[in-house]
Design a protein around this motif. Structure first.
Motif, short mmCIF file in Angstrom:
data_model
loop_
_atom_site.label_atom_id
_atom_site.label_comp_id
_atom_site.label_asym_id
_atom_site.label_seq_id
_atom_site.Cartn_x
_atom_site.Cartn_y
_atom_site.Cartn_z
N LEU A 96 68.57 -26.36 20.60
CA LEU A 96 67.80 -26.28 19.40
C LEU A 96 68.61 -27.07 18.00
O LEU A 96 67.85 -27.72 17.22
CB LEU A 96 67.81 -24.81 18.92
N LEU A 97 69.89 -27.05 18.13
CA LEU A 97 70.67 -27.66 17.25
C LEU A 97 70.44 -29.20 17.27
O LEU A 97 70.14 -30.00 16.43
CB LEU A 97 72.07 -27.24 17.42
N SER A 98 70.24 -29.67 18.55
CA SER A 98 70.22 -31.30 18.80
C SER A 98 68.68 -31.35 18.48
O SER A 98 68.56 -32.56 17.88
CB SER A 98 70.43 -31.23 20.41
N ALA A 99 67.84 -30.40 18.83
CA ALA A 99 66.45 -30.75 18.34
C ALA A 99 66.07 -30.94 16.82
O ALA A 99 65.37 -31.77 16.27
CB ALA A 99 65.28 -29.64 18.49
N ALA A 100 67.12 -30.09 15.81
CA ALA A 100 67.07 -30.14 14.59
C ALA A 100 67.62 -31.38 14.09
O ALA A 100 67.47 -32.03 13.05
CB ALA A 100 67.62 -28.87 14.02
N PHE A 101 69.05 -31.65 14.41
CA PHE A 101 69.84 -32.61 14.03
C PHE A 101 70.11 -33.75 15.05
O PHE A 101 70.90 -34.83 14.69
CB PHE A 101 71.52 -31.83 13.56
N GLY A 102 69.48 -34.17 15.93
CA GLY A 102 69.59 -35.28 16.67
C GLY A 102 70.91 -35.30 17.61
O GLY A 102 71.49 -34.31 18.08
N ASP A 103 71.49 -36.31 17.61
CA ASP A 103 72.57 -36.81 18.51
C ASP A 103 73.92 -36.47 17.62
O ASP A 103 74.84 -37.09 17.90
CB ASP A 103 72.76 -38.13 18.88
N ARG A 104 73.77 -35.36 16.68
CA ARG A 104 75.10 -35.36 16.07
C ARG A 104 75.76 -33.62 16.42
O ARG A 104 76.62 -33.25 15.63
CB ARG A 104 74.66 -35.21 14.46
N ILE A 105 75.18 -33.29 17.49
CA ILE A 105 75.94 -32.01 17.93
C ILE A 105 77.07 -31.96 19.04
O ILE A 105 76.90 -32.70 19.96
CB ILE A 105 74.70 -31.02 18.41
N ASP A 106 78.13 -31.20 18.59
CA ASP A 106 79.46 -31.07 19.62
C ASP A 106 79.30 -29.59 20.01
O ASP A 106 79.02 -28.62 19.21
CB ASP A 106 80.51 -31.16 18.98
N LEU A 107 79.44 -29.03 21.21
CA LEU A 107 79.64 -27.95 21.77
C LEU A 107 80.86 -27.59 22.34
O LEU A 107 81.24 -28.02 23.47
CB LEU A 107 78.34 -27.68 22.95
N GLY A 108 81.68 -27.12 21.52
CA GLY A 108 83.23 -26.84 22.07
C GLY A 108 83.22 -25.33 22.39
O GLY A 108 82.61 -24.54 21.88
N LEU A 109 83.86 -25.19 23.62
CA LEU A 109 83.70 -24.09 24.44
C LEU A 109 85.20 -23.66 24.70
O LEU A 109 86.14 -24.36 25.01
CB LEU A 109 83.13 -24.31 25.99
N GLY A 110 85.52 -22.24 24.46
CA GLY A 110 86.79 -21.52 24.64
C GLY A 110 86.69 -20.53 25.72
O GLY A 110 85.52 -20.09 25.73
N ARG A 111 87.69 -19.93 26.37
CA ARG A 111 87.70 -18.78 27.18
C ARG A 111 88.11 -17.73 26.60
O ARG A 111 88.11 -16.50 27.11
CB ARG A 111 88.03 -19.27 28.50
N ALA A 112 88.81 -17.61 25.29
CA ALA A 112 89.43 -16.41 24.67
C ALA A 112 88.04 -15.70 23.95
O ALA A 112 87.00 -16.26 23.93
CB ALA A 112 90.29 -16.99 23.60
N PRO A 113 88.16 -14.43 23.92
CA PRO A 113 87.08 -13.61 23.44
C PRO A 113 87.00 -13.60 21.78
O PRO A 113 85.84 -13.59 21.21
CB PRO A 113 87.59 -12.12 23.65
N GLY A 114 87.87 -14.29 21.06
CA GLY A 114 87.92 -14.35 19.63
C GLY A 114 87.66 -12.95 18.99
O GLY A 114 87.36 -13.15 17.84
N THR A 115 88.22 -12.02 19.77
CA THR A 115 88.37 -10.47 18.86
C THR A 115 89.20 -9.74 19.73
O THR A 115 89.84 -10.28 20.80
CB THR A 115 86.78 -10.29 18.87
#
Length: 362
Positions: A96-115
């Protein structure tokens, strides 16, 4: 003279005392629009939960809001904490972000829970003492599924999509909506595990230098030495994240980061992460020697000082780690008389460094 590295911004969307989440988001919207105008390469937001000091809980939702009004900066997650989510949900949000902003999207993935562990379970639908189990009733750890879930996301975002066998035959599955330019997937980490995984999958990789301050050199070397070219990348690709704050003087800059020192001390000492204190007496009144010792153990990896001093430190780091991009995490705090829906000191850091690095303004 070596070419200056590109600059990017990492934003945890901090919330200070007396500030609402909406006001914190308004301050960050001003920050990303400035970064876009000034010529920064990326603007990433993180994922944290159950922390009053941090408004950044859902990167995709935040980016859909914060990205409005930008035209060229890359928007991304630093990162989505994958054990908290299903691969399809992540793939569809970033489609959806790519549909809105085109080729400007990065998807950084982590394995920690962040909480904390209990909030992490609640995110997965298991409150209290509930446990995730498989069809046989055996306990499941989503962290162990991290490599497979990354592969699933890559497949779901690809033109071919993912497919699996059912009793009715082969079932095809795509992230909706389908887009011509899928998000660029990055692996994030604070240990050698993610460095090795990124290298094996041929993916770009970023070590959490801004948070750890130690182990960066070993992790980056492991990634580069182990890298295997794949369809996702032909050569290693990485950059450095750095805590940064610019003041009119060195002394002012260090005064501006004391609220962050206090927060990091509270986090490491296990006393809870409350809304951020103000620069000056507000933070000094609660600062302990324990907080200061935590800060002292970390801040040699930070870039704090005048614009020229910070720029020199950043260039030294870029040369030391052989990277052509630096992602600054602006940690300058707010003064009591600052507008409640703005972050003047963080904004000044971004503006001052754009000038020092001669970024191309829009």
């Amino acid at each position: 003279m070596a070419q200056s590295p590109a600059l990017s911004v990492l934003d945890l969307i901090p919330v200070r005392l007396g500030q609402t989440t909406g006001q914190a988001l308004t301050a960050s919207r001003e920050l990303v629009r400035a970064a876009d105008h000034l010529g920064y390469t990326r603007y990433w937001v993180a994922e944290h939960h159950n922390m009053p000091a941090v408004a950044s809980t859902d990167p995709a939702v935040e980016l859909m809001h914060l990205g409005q009004g930008t035209s060229r900066i890359r928007l991304g997650s630093g990162g989505v904490m994958l054990p908290n989510h299903s691969p399809l949900a992540v793939a569809e949000r970033f489609a959806l972000l790519s549909a809105a902003f085109g080729d400007r999207i990065d998807l950084g993935l982590g394995r920690a829970p962040g909480t904390d562990p209990y909030t992490s379970l609640a995110l997965r639908g298991h409150l209290g003492e509930g446990r995730l189990v498989d069809a046989q009733g055996q306990a499941v750890d989503p962290v162990e599924q991290f490599p497979q879930h990354i592969a699933d996301i890559l497949a779901l975002l690809s033109p071919a999509g993912a497919a699996f066998d059912t009793r009715q035959g082969r079932h095809a599955l795509h992230a909706s909506p389908r887009v011509d330019e899928a998000a660029q997937v990055w692996l994030l980490g604070s240990s050698g595990y993610s460095a090795q995984l990124a290298a094996a999958m041929g993916l770009p990789y970023v070590f959490a230098h801004h948070f750890m301050g130690r182990g960066t050199e070993a992790a980056v070397k492991l990634y580069r030495d182990s890298f295997t070219p794949t369809q996702y990348g032909e050569e290693p690709r990485t950059f450095l994240t750095v805590n940064a704050a610019v003041g009119a003087t060195t002394e002012e800059a260090w005064a501006l980061v004391q609220p962050h020192v206090y927060q990091m001390g509270s986090l490491r000492l296990g006393t809870g992460l409350e809304a951020q204190r103000y620069v000056g007496e507000d933070v000094e009144s609660v600062m302990t020697e324990g907080h200061r010792r935590v800060g002292e153990s970390m801040w040699d990896s930070w870039a704090v000082g005048t614009a020229a001093e910070v720029a020199a430190k950043l260039r030294d780091l870029a040369e030391r780690f052989d990277v052509d991009e630096l992602m600054i995490h602006p940690i300058a705090g707010a003064r009591p008389d600052d507008p409640i829906d703005a972050a003047p000191a963080r904004l000044h850091t971004v503006e001052a460094l754009a000038g020092e690095f001669d970024l191309e303004r829009a």
